[in-house]
Design an enzyme around this catalytic site. Structure first.
Site, PDB file in Angstrom:
ATOM      1  N   GLN A  18      52.598  38.039   4.680  1.00  0.00           N
ATOM      2  CA  GLN A  18      52.925  36.632   4.890  1.00  0.00           C
ATOM      3  C   GLN A  18      53.331  36.392   6.334  1.00  0.00           C
ATOM      4  O   GLN A  18      54.020  37.214   6.927  1.00  0.00           O
ATOM      5  CB  GLN A  18      54.101  36.241   3.995  1.00  0.00           C
ATOM      6  N   ASP A  33      55.765  34.819   7.421  1.00  0.00           N
ATOM      7  CA  ASP A  33      56.944  34.281   6.758  1.00  0.00           C
ATOM      8  C   ASP A  33      58.035  33.957   7.772  1.00  0.00           C
ATOM      9  O   ASP A  33      58.119  34.587   8.819  1.00  0.00           O
ATOM     10  CB  ASP A  33      57.460  35.348   5.782  1.00  0.00           C
ATOM     11  N   LYS A  63      60.059  20.748  -2.069  1.00  0.00           N
ATOM     12  CA  LYS A  63      59.139  21.460  -1.175  1.00  0.00           C
ATOM     13  C   LYS A  63      57.949  20.591  -0.802  1.00  0.00           C
ATOM     14  O   LYS A  63      57.635  19.607  -1.494  1.00  0.00           O
ATOM     15  CB  LYS A  63      58.643  22.746  -1.833  1.00  0.00           C
TER      16      LYS A  63
END
Lengths: 596, 596
Positions: free
Chosen positions: B337, B339, B421
């Protein structure tokens, strides 16, 4: 009934004994001396083992008394008193049965367990003064040789190093031939303590280990430590690509079958984490990168013209270590190797090895290491592969070393099962040796995985593989670097290369301008914008081992300059942002080879 | 005895039914139509389930007959014959007991198992012509609506998707409202097949998956694929650093306790690999990077002035997927990821989210994606954290979207347990949507791990965390890129940017000179030095999707030029090495935003 010892043999020391051998004997003897003193002061203490180690010795005791630092002084005084008695060390031989009775009568149960593990018929004791230990020696001739010692610390340990067995107390000590040698050593210890990468890592916020939350021996790289690692990776990647290496990424898990094929499951299992079951298939966390690189090589067909193929990876591997033996970045359970595997033909081996060695030296020198200890390990008794190939490989390694004028020692028979190897140790500023680089020739995996190329006659031929890591483990290497540089990294490696220290808020705008223009030059520049006194800011930046401190007050703002100081306090005076930037860039590009 | 169906209800189609809903009904109905045809042709076939899916439908059959591509044609003919009969779809309702008797009499054991799982008292059948299926509908009104279909392929499957249950045969088909729509779709399929990243990945030697040797769903990046990944990582790292992100590295294993504290063990266990036992302690292969970043944050004390702290990592995570559902790079067991976790104060949330969105758009646009579908998911019924914080967070996300003029839909109640989100899908050149970017606000982990900062009043206050990934998984994103570009990457991403094609060996020296000077400019340049005909070399380089072909013969050597062709065959004529280098550098630096 305890029988009197058999014919006693006084310890005779050969005249030409080497200094190292002498120190080794002194350390072993000093462990006995300490054990005697401990039992004299704390009679309920049981003995286990007390070997000499590098620079000193230890003894593991099972004692109801909990040793304190104050005890160490008492033990030292007692040791000195005994040592001055000038007692000879003598050796006697006994049957195992007799030894068992002797140590049973003394209640030394650990010695009995040791005796159970000995297959010889006869065992030896070493005696001095009133002390007797089950021991193979060798020792010095007299306790008088043991004058310059010091007990260093108390640590916990386990009998047989097994967490499930009895908890013991280990006392470490050191002994030398003269007061000067002892003093020098203690000073080196003091220096090493100041450089301890675990302390510095914490203080400089480089990394953490979180044994309670996450587990021991796995490293969390904080931003500044991660920056150092990234700089090293970038430098290696750039350098290796120029040398024709191709970088790959391989996953951290693979089926157990892969590790059975490679032979690791048979020979290396105790260092591997246990399997993870997924859909009734066992998977293994990779302890090595080699099988992954082999799968990539084998995914295509290769002709003799394609070789050598050099696959490189910063491969993070996981190996089991007992939780007791972990040590900061130096001994861990997860680490990242600067790994590569060269797939080549036998006729390319020498050149490939020479190139690897040349590259190794270039890279180690860039990191400031110029003292090496090189060993070539040759064919062991048990080996795999054709004798002829071993001879070719050993000769290739020798020629590679010679072609670079590298002095080396031969360790006969110390090669690995699958091929000869070269190991290179570096020496740090405290004169400590660290094994980092290794070059290993391998005939075995190419056979096991059937790693081939099509030769000039159109037939499939097995490759030779060279395993090589230059820095070894990035974690460990960075640990060494932290200690070597005592946290003050060369500019190119410094996570923060300079910090702007404003005297008042009046210079904030000017500071921002400077920072922006330095960041544009890819310099890693911080700015301490707190409203603290400049003296405090300088002290803190210096404590944080930031190489350049950029002081900016009203005067500098007016004149469009920066007053530049180095971390050690030296003052470079005022300069413009451009000249500062040129200065730093030059130092960075030289990678510390020509520090200003 | 089989009772006659209860009062029959003809399928009525509302007038204002949307196109998508209509296609959905057609696909479902066509699955029934196919099932009827299959049982007509192969009477021993048992039915399982046959749902509509994106762009089509399938039915899973249990049949002693092994379906072949030729069968598909026969089935299609039969289906068309039935469809033309203009049979109505009707629905009847029955008690569960009655349904059990009905399907038992027909030997449809899978339908019985389905009935066992239904808790309702009454179930519905859908009928058309002679065919009856246990089904909830909805369907079209008549089989005449099902004219433009095509059966696509046969695949293996398992009853209930469970490898331990009966093996079934799945037939896939598609159906549309007109011949043109069907033709367009089949052409898109054909195009997608040509772009299949699994095929291209193999042919261009970018990566491999080695299910037998290493296991399914884990990726081996070969040198060229690894180069693409490295280029992407470098671009992201450089861009993120400018935005104030700090990079870290966290290990791939941690104690199970960490995952208990985070709550993953309770809520996410089925996606995690099972624990590894080390010294009686269970360890887990990380499925997420968040807890690691939290440990790094928490290792130091932070004041309100230190926030926001943005920790980023290319973090490789491992998640369990059943071996049957894996798909190339798009669905895997191990992926990396891009991330990051932002630790901030509530009053910083809106700006942080807006910055993340701005960054996301910049990065996606650089990769050539300009069509997005954005969804904001709000508070679900079950939520953690204070209502007031949820409202602040939702408003912060909305304001962030509005401030960037980004159109978005709201998915009410679809937020995660721990916060609202934003999800962003990109659209590729075949008009397929891919979920990549996500920005998630989190009040939960800061509570669970007690992640705090010292506020301006000197009190410890909980941070808000933002989880964000821009590309999502590098593996998946590269899979999408391969299909989007059909393997011909923009120059800055191309693993090999140009290749020198020499006409005879006479130009070898000149070719080497050119290559050296282009490599110096950091261009990735190969050289095909084989003694093959130039036509073959051009064809192969073009097949290998190398953007620039640099042809060098005697003429070029004499004139000090290179004849430059692009991969698509267009000829840029002769130019000097310097102008070529300038041309390429310009195209690379524009990152394909202004292709030549």
């Amino acid at each position: 009934m305890i029988r009197a010892p058999m014919a006693t043999e006084k310890v005779e020391i050969p005249k030409d004994i080497a200094r190292e051998e002498m120190l080794h004997r002194m350390r072993h003897s000093c462990a006995h001396l300490m054990a005697q003193a401990v039992q004299a002061l704390f009679p309920e203490t049981h003995l286990t083992i007390g070997p000499p180690i590098e620079d000193g010795f230890y003894y593991d005791f099972d004692s109801p008394h909990h040793f304190t630092p104050e005890d160490l002084e008492k033990i030292e005084t007692k040791m000195l008193e005994i040592a001055k008695g000038n007692h000879s060390f003598t050796c006697t031989w006994h049957s195992k049965e007799e030894a068992k009775m002797f140590f049973a009568a003394r209640g030394e149960k650990y010695k009995l367990e040791i005796l159970d593990g000995i297959t010889d018929e006869k065992v030896s004791y070493y005696h001095h003064d009133t002390f007797i230990d089950l021991c193979e020696g060798p020792h010095v001739d007299s306790t008088q040789k043991l004058q310059y010692f010091k007990l260093l610390k108390i640590a916990g340990s386990y009998w047989r190093g097994d967490e499930k067995r009895e908890r013991l107390q280990r006392i470490y000590g050191t002994v030398w031939s003269s007061q000067k040698e002892l003093d020098d050593y203690l000073q080196r210890l003091e220096e090493a303590k100041k450089r301890d990468h675990r302390e510095l890592g914490k203080r400089l916020n480089l990394f953490s280990i979180q044994p309670e939350m996450a587990g021991p021996g796995i490293i969390y790289w904080h931003p500044k430590g991660a920056q150092i690692r990234e700089t090293i990776e970038n430098f290696l990647r750039e350098t290796l690509k120029k040398e024709g290496y191709l970088f790959v990424y391989t996953p951290h898990i693979a089926r157990l079958d892969l590790w059975k094929t490679s032979g690791h499951w048979d020979y290396y299992q105790e260092n591997m984490f246990p399997p993870i079951e997924i859909e009734n298939q066992p998977f293994i966390l990779k302890p090595m990168n080699c099988p992954g690189h082999i799968l990539i090589y084998k995914d295509q067909l290769h002709s003799y013209r394609d070789l050598p193929i050099r696959l490189a990876e910063f491969g993070t591997v996981y190996r089991y270590e007992r939780s007791g033996v972990m040590h900061g970045l130096l001994r861990v359970r997860g680490f990242t190797q600067d790994d590569a595997h060269i797939f080549c033909r036998m006729d390319q081996l020498q050149e490939e090895c020479a190139n690897v060695l040349k590259l190794t030296l270039h890279i180690l020198q860039t990191f400031g290491f110029r003292d090496y200890d090189i060993k070539l390990s040759t064919r062991p008794e048990k080996f795999s592969g054709a004798l002829e190939n071993w001879e070719l490989a050993e000769s290739a390694l020798k020629k590679a070393l010679t072609s670079l004028n590298l002095p080396y020692e031969i360790d006969p028979g110390e090669g690995v099962l699958y091929g000869p190897k070269i190991d290179l140790k570096i020496r740090d500023c405290l004169n400590r040796e660290w094994q980092c680089s290794t070059v290993q020739v391998d005939f075995n995996l190419p056979q096991k995985f059937d790693v081939t190329y099509r030769n000039s006659e159109g037939k499939e031929s097995h490759c030779v593989m060279v395993h090589r890591a230059l820095l070894g483990s990035l974690e460990r290497f960075i640990g060494i670097l932290i200690e070597h540089h005592a946290g003050l990294f060369p500019l190119w490696l410094s996570p923060i290369q300079a910090t702007i220290l404003t005297i008042t808020e009046g210079q904030n705008e000017y500071a921002q301008e400077i920072r922006k223009s330095l960041l544009k030059e890819n310099l890693r520049v911080a700015w301490d914008e707190r409203t603290e006194k400049i003296g405090l800011k300088i002290r803190e930046a210096s404590m944080n081992k930031i190489p350049y401190l950029l002081i900016v007050g009203e005067k500098e703002k007016k004149e469009g300059t920066i007053t530049v100081r180095k971390q050690d306090g030296s003052n470079l005076g005022a300069m413009t942002c451009d000249s500062l930037s040129a200065l730093l860039r030059k130092e960075i590009e030289s990678r510390g080879q020509n520090p200003i």
